[in-house]
Design a protein around this motif. Structure first.
Motif, mmCIF file in Angstrom:
data_model
loop_
_atom_site.group_PDB
_atom_site.id
_atom_site.type_symbol
_atom_site.label_atom_id
_atom_site.label_comp_id
_atom_site.label_asym_id
_atom_site.label_seq_id
_atom_site.Cartn_x
_atom_site.Cartn_y
_atom_site.Cartn_z
ATOM 1 N N VAL A 198 0.838 -1.202 0.000
ATOM 2 C CA VAL A 198 0.000 0.000 0.000
ATOM 3 C C VAL A 198 0.875 1.255 0.000
ATOM 4 N N LEU A 199 1.910 1.265 0.837
ATOM 5 C CA LEU A 199 2.786 2.447 0.945
ATOM 6 C C LEU A 199 3.655 2.625 -0.294
ATOM 7 N N GLU A 200 3.982 1.516 -0.930
ATOM 8 C CA GLU A 200 4.910 1.541 -2.063
ATOM 9 C C GLU A 200 4.413 2.424 -3.200
ATOM 10 N N GLY A 201 3.120 2.522 -3.336
ATOM 11 C CA GLY A 201 2.560 3.299 -4.444
ATOM 12 C C GLY A 201 2.350 4.774 -4.132
#
Lengths: 227, 227
Positions: free
Chosen positions: A81-84
């Motif tokens: 989720v954070l990666e994007g």
């Protein structure tokens, strides 16, 4: 500094948000992980649908990520989720849980993000005084001997804190609920443009487990600064 | 190609998602804009809280952005939400609305994103046949003479489509509801890991406005592939 704040709607994640805004960080997203099952090891589950009302009150987009609820999978799901997100850092409300802190730090490191935990290792009583001074916060879940049904829905003010300190001395309850003794919900904060009002609640109490949840069935936002 | 799909939960945004997945795009986020007021010019409002169940069923994080509901502000609010995502493109369910299409294209261009609208200018009847073949889709809002209360909650199948075609000939209703004649909700799709089941619904019908909304009060996800 562009950041995401890990956000469950309780006092610790609201403190993380409060701190981030005070630093002048640009808080791009609030991130809530929702468990596909009803169990979650790392995240605050009860009433998590209410975080949407809070995000709306704050006016910051809310990212809801989904996780199977398996202990190790949750961390990978959060990472995906954070990666994007185009952010430089992540802010978490971790207080004393090494488990939570280490995992957030690891994900942040792997993604090249800074990791902030402004409440980390704060003195619980002093921290709770500050929380009470900033937020309108109520108890929405309890799971500790000493916290009876009357605590569900109770506003945490200085009187409640005094009792929590006594319960700490008697039963070793963590005053800030860090051991899962209780869950909180923030109805209002200086950075909320509207306050959350509970319209219909139901106490669900289990005498066998000596634990309970305040289920908020209906709630709405009420604009502030109006008589 | 990493994309976000603009997602309201209706047939058009699910078609956009379906198409994006079929292209082999990496759909990083579903993005829903929620109006602070109960009015919204650009986005699908009724039952928007149900999009969370759908996102959970699909297993793609849902980003909820908030907007004041003012016509021009909505576009800027959407831009701010998309600006923080590490994506290369945005996919929208626009069918025939120049208003919506132009604004999404403009935001995409300003952010250096590709803009896709796979259903753009499709023949409405042929498009609806395809929709019916892919999705379990029901009508959750109506606002057109000819669509009486009995349409609320009705599943859109080939029989319903035949009636819509007749209503088009009689009252000029757009067969795919592009003029706001009706709103839909997708309960199941090939890429849903679980289907949405409505547990309690209420029809809210206004004879004066000749329009209505199916309010879904409770709903849950049911795993698929089980007997």
């Amino acid at each position: 500094m562009r950041v995401a704040v890990l956000y469950s709607g309780g006092k610790d994640s609201n403190y993380a948000l409060y701190w981030a805004l005070k630093q002048g960080f640009e808080v791009k997203y609030l991130v809530s992980m929702v468990s596909e099952s009803d169990e979650s090891y790392m995240y605050h589950v009860p009433n998590i649908h209410l975080t949407e009302l809070q995000a709306k009150a704050v006016g910051i987009p809310l990212v809801k990520g989904f996780t199977s609820g398996e202990k190790e999978k949750e961390v990978e799901d959060m990472k995906a989720v954070l990666e994007g997100l185009r952010i430089d850092g992540v802010v978490a409300g971790a207080l004393a849980s090494e488990y939570q802190k280490k995992r957030v730090d690891r994900v942040a490191k792997e993604l090249g993000l800074e990791s902030f935990a402004p409440a980390w290792h704060r003195d619980p009583i002093e921290y709770m005084h500050e929380i009470i001074g900033i937020f309108d916060v109520v108890m929405v879940g309890t799971a500790a001997y000493g916290l009876d049904e009357s605590w569900l829905g109770r506003r945490i003010d200085e009187d409640a804190l005094k009792e929590l300190v006594r319960l700490h001395e008697k039963y070793k309850i963590h005053v800030a609920g860090e051991g899962g003794e209780f869950e909180t919900f923030v109805r209002d904060a200086p950075f909320f443009k509207a306050r959350v009002v509970f319209d219909e609640v139901e106490k669900r109490w289990s005498e066998c487990n000596y634990s309970g949840v305040l289920e908020v069935k209906r709630a709405h936002l009420e604009p502030k600064g109006q008589v």
